[in-house]
Scaffold this motif. Structure first.
Motif, short mmCIF file in Angstrom:
data_model
loop_
_atom_site.label_atom_id
_atom_site.label_comp_id
_atom_site.label_asym_id
_atom_site.label_seq_id
_atom_site.Cartn_x
_atom_site.Cartn_y
_atom_site.Cartn_z
N VAL A 125 0.83 -1.20 0.00
CA VAL A 125 0.00 0.00 0.00
C VAL A 125 0.86 1.25 0.00
CG1 VAL A 125 -2.01 -1.02 1.13
CG2 VAL A 125 -0.19 -0.07 2.53
N CYS A 126 0.28 2.32 -0.54
CA CYS A 126 0.93 3.63 -0.48
C CYS A 126 0.32 4.36 0.71
CB CYS A 126 0.69 4.41 -1.76
SG CYS A 126 1.29 6.10 -1.63
N SER A 127 1.15 4.69 1.69
CA SER A 127 0.62 5.34 2.89
C SER A 127 0.22 6.78 2.60
CB SER A 127 1.66 5.30 4.01
OG SER A 127 2.84 5.93 3.57
N LYS A 128 0.69 7.33 1.48
CA LYS A 128 0.36 8.73 1.19
C LYS A 128 -0.97 8.88 0.46
CE LYS A 128 2.47 12.99 -0.48
NZ LYS A 128 3.39 13.51 -1.51
N CYS A 129 -1.15 8.14 -0.66
CA CYS A 129 -2.37 8.34 -1.46
C CYS A 129 -3.35 7.17 -1.35
CB CYS A 129 -2.02 8.61 -2.92
SG CYS A 129 -1.54 7.13 -3.84
N GLY A 130 -2.95 6.09 -0.67
CA GLY A 130 -3.88 4.99 -0.45
C GLY A 130 -3.95 3.98 -1.59
N HIS A 145 8.04 1.74 -5.49
CA HIS A 145 7.40 3.03 -5.23
C HIS A 145 6.02 3.10 -5.87
CE1 HIS A 145 11.78 3.82 -4.95
NE2 HIS A 145 11.41 4.58 -3.94
N CYS A 146 5.16 3.96 -5.29
CA CYS A 146 3.81 4.18 -5.81
C CYS A 146 3.89 4.80 -7.20
CB CYS A 146 3.04 5.08 -4.85
SG CYS A 146 1.38 5.46 -5.39
N ASP A 147 3.14 4.22 -8.16
CA ASP A 147 3.11 4.76 -9.52
C ASP A 147 2.55 6.18 -9.54
OD1 ASP A 147 3.99 2.29 -10.27
OD2 ASP A 147 2.08 1.64 -11.17
N LYS A 148 1.61 6.45 -8.64
CA LYS A 148 0.89 7.72 -8.70
C LYS A 148 1.65 8.86 -8.04
CE LYS A 148 -3.51 5.37 -8.91
NZ LYS A 148 -4.39 4.61 -8.01
N CYS A 149 2.29 8.57 -6.89
CA CYS A 149 2.89 9.69 -6.15
C CYS A 149 4.34 9.44 -5.77
CB CYS A 149 2.04 10.02 -4.92
SG CYS A 149 2.15 8.80 -3.62
N GLY A 150 4.88 8.28 -6.10
CA GLY A 150 6.31 8.06 -5.89
C GLY A 150 6.73 7.69 -4.48
ZN LIG Z 1 0.80 6.93 -3.68
#
Ligand SMILES: [Zn+2]
Length: 210
Positions: A125-130, A145-150
């Protein structure tokens, strides 16, 4: 159609329960929701539950059973329901019988432990954008890393191998004996919960009609 849903954590009960509810136009009754509703509506059992929850204790069986009994008497249960998360133990199943509740089918979704381990421990999971990912089924582009926010991806505590193993063990010890319990009563149906979701749903609906 009155259905009890059995299966290990991670067997895909939630997803299939939604489809069964739509198919039969019946409510899904989960223990968590019952407890929250009863506390909110301040029913006698809800008030009892509140005391346990507020003191950080588990709500004892007899209070949960009282709440389930209240819930099954509501109008939307007239044509049936699907019980998810209750009964979780043989004593709870015996209590359900003593209430005079007649269950049509007990549906057990079978998934092997190693498949469940793979499903759950691969979640990221991405703790920043979910955003959610899976190392095998839905990996992030660079795997880290998250594709959306890194942001660097993390593993939820619930998805850590030790946690999943512990939950599976509790399931095997406390809940799985229900398979024998309902097998002896003659209303257990088992469906393998592996493969495409729609195919599993089709197998389930066929088994429920058999
Ligand atoms: Zn993210």
């Amino acid at each position: 159609m009155k259905i009890i849903l059995l299966g290990a954590p991670g067997a895909g009960k939630g997803t299939q329960a939604e489809k069964i509810c739509v198919h039969y136009n019946i409510p899904q009754i989960s223990t968590g929701n019952i407890i929250r509703e009863a506390m909110k509506n301040e029913t006698p059992a809800g008030l009892k539950a509140k005391e346990f929850v507020n003191s950080g204790a588990l709500v004892p069986d007899e209070v949960v059973i009282e709440m389930v009994n209240d819930r099954l008497k509501q109008d939307d249960c007239a044509n049936g329901y699907i019980l998810d998360g209750f009964p979780r133990t043989v004593p709870q199943a015996e209590a359900l019988d003593q209430m005079g509740v007649q269950i049509d089918k007990v549906l057990d979704i079978e998934v092997a432990d190693d498949v469940i381990m793979g499903r759950m421990t691969g979640r990221r999971v991405c703790s920043k954008c979910g955003a959610t990912y899976h190392t095998e089924f839905n990996p992030a582009k660079d795997g880290v890393h998250c594709d959306k926010c890194g942001t660097e991806l993390t593993i939820r505590k619930d998805d850590e191998p030790e946690t999943v193993k512990a939950r599976l063990q509790v399931y095997h010890e406390q809940t799985e004996p229900l398979k024998d319990y309902y097998q002896n009563k003659g209303n257990l149906v088992m469906v393998e919960g592996v493969g495409a979701l729609d195919e599993i749903t089709a197998k389930i609906l066929k088994a429920l009609e058999a």
